[in-house]
Design a protein around this motif. Structure first.
Motif, PDB file in Angstrom:
ATOM      1  N   MET A   1       0.854  -1.194   0.000  1.00 45.75           N
ATOM      2  CA  MET A   1       0.000   0.000   0.000  1.00 45.75           C
ATOM      3  C   MET A   1       0.899   1.257   0.000  1.00 45.75           C
ATOM      4  O   MET A   1       1.750   1.416   0.861  1.00 45.75           O
ATOM      5  N   ALA A   2       0.679   2.121  -0.975  1.00 44.18           N
ATOM      6  CA  ALA A   2       1.473   3.349  -1.070  1.00 44.18           C
ATOM      7  C   ALA A   2       0.742   4.489  -0.367  1.00 44.18           C
ATOM      8  O   ALA A   2      -0.359   4.873  -0.787  1.00 44.18           O
ATOM      9  N   LEU A   3       1.343   4.977   0.693  1.00 45.32           N
ATOM     10  CA  LEU A   3       0.691   6.048   1.449  1.00 45.32           C
ATOM     11  C   LEU A   3       0.928   7.402   0.789  1.00 45.32           C
ATOM     12  O   LEU A   3       2.003   7.658   0.253  1.00 45.32           O
ATOM     13  N   ARG A   4      -0.092   8.227   0.822  1.00 44.95           N
ATOM     14  CA  ARG A   4       0.018   9.584   0.282  1.00 44.95           C
ATOM     15  C   ARG A   4      -0.268  10.583   1.399  1.00 44.95           C
ATOM     16  O   ARG A   4      -1.189  10.365   2.191  1.00 44.95           O
ATOM     17  N   GLU A   5       0.508  11.639   1.427  1.00 47.67           N
ATOM     18  CA  GLU A   5       0.256  12.677   2.435  1.00 47.67           C
ATOM     19  C   GLU A   5      -0.761  13.681   1.911  1.00 47.67           C
ATOM     20  O   GLU A   5      -0.692  14.094   0.753  1.00 47.67           O
ATOM     21  N   ARG A   6      -1.685  14.047   2.763  1.00 48.07           N
ATOM     22  CA  ARG A   6      -2.652  15.097   2.424  1.00 48.07           C
ATOM     23  C   ARG A   6      -2.480  16.188   3.481  1.00 48.07           C
ATOM     24  O   ARG A   6      -2.816  15.998   4.650  1.00 48.07           O
ATOM     25  N   MET A   7      -1.929  17.327   3.055  1.00 53.70           N
ATOM     26  CA  MET A   7      -1.698  18.410   3.998  1.00 53.70           C
ATOM     27  C   MET A   7      -3.020  19.119   4.316  1.00 53.70           C
ATOM     28  O   MET A   7      -3.776  19.442   3.402  1.00 53.70           O
ATOM     29  N   VAL A   8      -3.264  19.318   5.587  1.00 53.92           N
ATOM     30  CA  VAL A   8      -4.474  20.031   6.015  1.00 53.92           C
ATOM     31  C   VAL A   8      -4.053  21.458   6.367  1.00 53.92           C
ATOM     32  O   VAL A   8      -3.359  21.687   7.351  1.00 53.92           O
ATOM     33  N   ASN A   9      -4.467  22.388   5.543  1.00 55.36           N
ATOM     34  CA  ASN A   9      -4.016  23.771   5.697  1.00 55.36           C
ATOM     35  C   ASN A   9      -4.813  24.527   6.751  1.00 55.36           C
ATOM     36  O   ASN A   9      -5.826  24.030   7.256  1.00 55.36           O
ATOM     37  N   LEU A  10      -4.344  25.732   7.030  1.00 51.59           N
ATOM     38  CA  LEU A  10      -5.043  26.591   7.990  1.00 51.59           C
ATOM     39  C   LEU A  10      -6.517  26.700   7.620  1.00 51.59           C
ATOM     40  O   LEU A  10      -6.858  26.974   6.472  1.00 51.59           O
ATOM     41  N   GLY A  11      -7.375  26.510   8.594  1.00 50.67           N
ATOM     42  CA  GLY A  11      -8.791  26.689   8.352  1.00 50.67           C
ATOM     43  C   GLY A  11      -9.390  25.658   7.417  1.00 50.67           C
ATOM     44  O   GLY A  11     -10.313  25.959   6.665  1.00 50.67           O
ATOM     45  N   GLU A  12      -8.874  24.432   7.479  1.00 53.32           N
ATOM     46  CA  GLU A  12      -9.400  23.388   6.604  1.00 53.32           C
ATOM     47  C   GLU A  12      -9.867  22.206   7.453  1.00 53.32           C
ATOM     48  O   GLU A  12      -9.252  21.877   8.464  1.00 53.32           O
ATOM     49  N   VAL A  13     -10.949  21.588   7.014  1.00 47.38           N
ATOM     50  CA  VAL A  13     -11.450  20.364   7.660  1.00 47.38           C
ATOM     51  C   VAL A  13     -11.468  19.274   6.594  1.00 47.38           C
ATOM     52  O   VAL A  13     -11.995  19.482   5.506  1.00 47.38           O
ATOM     53  N   VAL A  14     -10.861  18.139   6.917  1.00 42.06           N
ATOM     54  CA  VAL A  14     -10.808  17.030   5.960  1.00 42.06           C
ATOM     55  C   VAL A  14     -11.303  15.762   6.651  1.00 42.06           C
ATOM     56  O   VAL A  14     -10.914  15.483   7.792  1.00 42.06           O
ATOM     57  N   VAL A  15     -12.147  15.024   5.968  1.00 39.82           N
ATOM     58  CA  VAL A  15     -12.583  13.704   6.442  1.00 39.82           C
ATOM     59  C   VAL A  15     -12.325  12.723   5.307  1.00 39.82           C
ATOM     60  O   VAL A  15     -12.639  13.015   4.155  1.00 39.82           O
ATOM     61  N   THR A  16     -11.727  11.581   5.642  1.00 36.42           N
ATOM     62  CA  THR A  16     -11.418  10.613   4.592  1.00 36.42           C
ATOM     63  C   THR A  16     -11.558   9.182   5.106  1.00 36.42           C
ATOM     64  O   THR A  16     -11.338   8.921   6.291  1.00 36.42           O
ATOM     65  N   ASP A  17     -11.932   8.290   4.189  1.00 34.22           N
ATOM     66  CA  ASP A  17     -11.913   6.860   4.526  1.00 34.22           C
ATOM     67  C   ASP A  17     -10.887   6.132   3.652  1.00 34.22           C
ATOM     68  O   ASP A  17     -10.883   4.906   3.590  1.00 34.22           O
ATOM     69  N   ASP A  18     -10.051   6.905   2.981  1.00 33.15           N
ATOM     70  CA  ASP A  18      -9.028   6.323   2.112  1.00 33.15           C
ATOM     71  C   ASP A  18      -7.863   5.817   2.978  1.00 33.15           C
ATOM     72  O   ASP A  18      -7.166   6.617   3.598  1.00 33.15           O
ATOM     73  N   PRO A  19      -7.644   4.518   3.024  1.00 26.68           N
ATOM     74  CA  PRO A  19      -6.591   3.995   3.912  1.00 26.68           C
ATOM     75  C   PRO A  19      -5.176   4.366   3.461  1.00 26.68           C
ATOM     76  O   PRO A  19      -4.217   4.189   4.220  1.00 26.68           O
ATOM     77  N   GLU A  20      -5.054   4.892   2.259  1.00 23.97           N
ATOM     78  CA  GLU A  20      -3.720   5.256   1.769  1.00 23.97           C
ATOM     79  C   GLU A  20      -3.381   6.726   2.041  1.00 23.97           C
ATOM     80  O   GLU A  20      -2.302   7.182   1.703  1.00 23.97           O
ATOM     81  N   VAL A  21      -4.332   7.434   2.612  1.00 29.21           N
ATOM     82  CA  VAL A  21      -4.108   8.863   2.862  1.00 29.21           C
ATOM     83  C   VAL A  21      -3.672   9.087   4.312  1.00 29.21           C
ATOM     84  O   VAL A  21      -4.286   8.564   5.244  1.00 29.21           O
ATOM     85  N   VAL A  22      -2.604   9.869   4.475  1.00 32.94           N
ATOM     86  CA  VAL A  22      -2.148  10.285   5.801  1.00 32.94           C
ATOM     87  C   VAL A  22      -2.379  11.785   5.908  1.00 32.94           C
ATOM     88  O   VAL A  22      -1.817  12.552   5.113  1.00 32.94           O
ATOM     89  N   LEU A  23      -3.192  12.191   6.854  1.00 31.35           N
ATOM     90  CA  LEU A  23      -3.449  13.624   7.039  1.00 31.35           C
ATOM     91  C   LEU A  23      -2.296  14.236   7.831  1.00 31.35           C
ATOM     92  O   LEU A  23      -1.914  13.707   8.881  1.00 31.35           O
TER      93      LEU A  23
END
Lengths: 102, 186
Positions: A1-23
């Motif tokens: 499984m290749a993990l991908r970074e998802r940067m959460v910027n100022l004033g951002e809300v992120v919800v994910t069920d993608d097991p390859e995403v690292v917040l």
């Protein structure tokens, strides 16, 4: 499984069920980051909060998730709508980084 | 506050002042290379400054606030190894952390003072601008920048002029690089 970074910027809300995403957040400082994870649904969420209250702030209409009183209920509600009720939660940040300026 | 052109003129004066002062203080050749002023949103500091420093890297930072006629913040970033080499050179091997910190603080003091002198020559002001005592810290640059963003936003300052200076100090052992960032709320 290749993990991908998802940067959460100022004033951002992120919800994910993608097991390859690292917040991630690159340095938090005086901001508050609320991290939630629900083990059964495998849903994860993060809110990167800048300021405590939207009361009297005109930016609340354009940047609502800067504010804790909007971002946190939105994050929890978003998780709940996807079946993630009472997720585990961690809160980090709130450092007194620029203490001489306060 | 004047236009971007006025700011650039002020920056040129400030550059000369800073180079002279730091060269005298450090006893080594110092060069500042100013980059043009950029107007940016206060919540974009991370991405704007991220072009010059690694936001996920730990730096030795020097922070000085400015109050009065001119309000803003000076933030200098040095890689930890570079900061150590700089202080070791200045202190001739003295390793007391407090003394090392005071050297870095003095670099922040001098740079801010000369920056303000440079600005006062380019911008006619009636009163005066006062720097805060310098604060030095070791942290992720992203942490400091996000905190600065939060500070601006909490004060209702949505836009910021940002200028970056690339700082080069020629020591006998080699070249020390750093960056100095000046943030001026619009």
């Amino acid at each position: 499984m290749a993990l991908r970074e998802r940067m959460v910027n100022l004033g951002e809300v992120v919800v994910t069920d993608d097991p390859e995403v690292v917040l991630t957040v690159p340095g938090i400082g005086s901001c508050i980051v609320v991290c939630v994870f629900h083990s059964r649904t495998r849903l994860a969420g993060m809110a990167h909060i800048v300021l405590p209250s939207s009361q009297g702030r005109k930016e609340a209409s354009t940047k609502p998730f800067w504010f804790a009183d909007i971002a946190v209920p939105y994050l929890i509600e978003n998780m709940r709508n996807k079946g993630a009720i009472r997720p585990n939660c961690a809160i980090v940040g709130g450092a007194n980084v620029l203490n001489f300026l306060l | 506050m004047g236009t971007t052109r006025t700011l650039e003129e002020a920056l040129k004066f400030a550059q000369l002042e800073c180079e002279t002062a730091l060269t005298e203080f450090l006893g080594a050749d110092v060069e500042f290379h100013p980059v043009e002023w950029i107007e940016c949103q206060a919540d974009e500091l991370l991405s704007v400054v991220g072009q010059f420093v690694g936001v996920e890297e730990v730096y030795r930072a020097i922070v000085v606030g400015v109050y009065g006629d001119l309000q803003g913040y000076l933030v200098m970033f040095f890689r930890i190894k570079d900061a150590e080499e700089l202080t070791t050179y200045m202190l001739d091997g003295e390793s007391d952390p407090e003394v090392q910190e005071s050297v870095l603080a003095e670099i922040g003091n001098l740079t801010t003072a000369r920056l303000l002198m440079g600005f006062s020559k380019a911008i006619q002001t009636n009163g005066e601008a006062m720097p805060t005592p310098p604060q030095t810290q070791v942290d992720f640059s992203g942490s400091l920048l996000q905190s600065l963003s939060a500070l601006f936003l909490s004060q209702g300052q949505m836009k910021v002029f940002h200028s970056v200076w690339k700082l080069k100090v020629q020591l006998p052992k080699g070249l020390i690089n750093g960056t100095a960032h000046f943030f001026l709320p619009v």
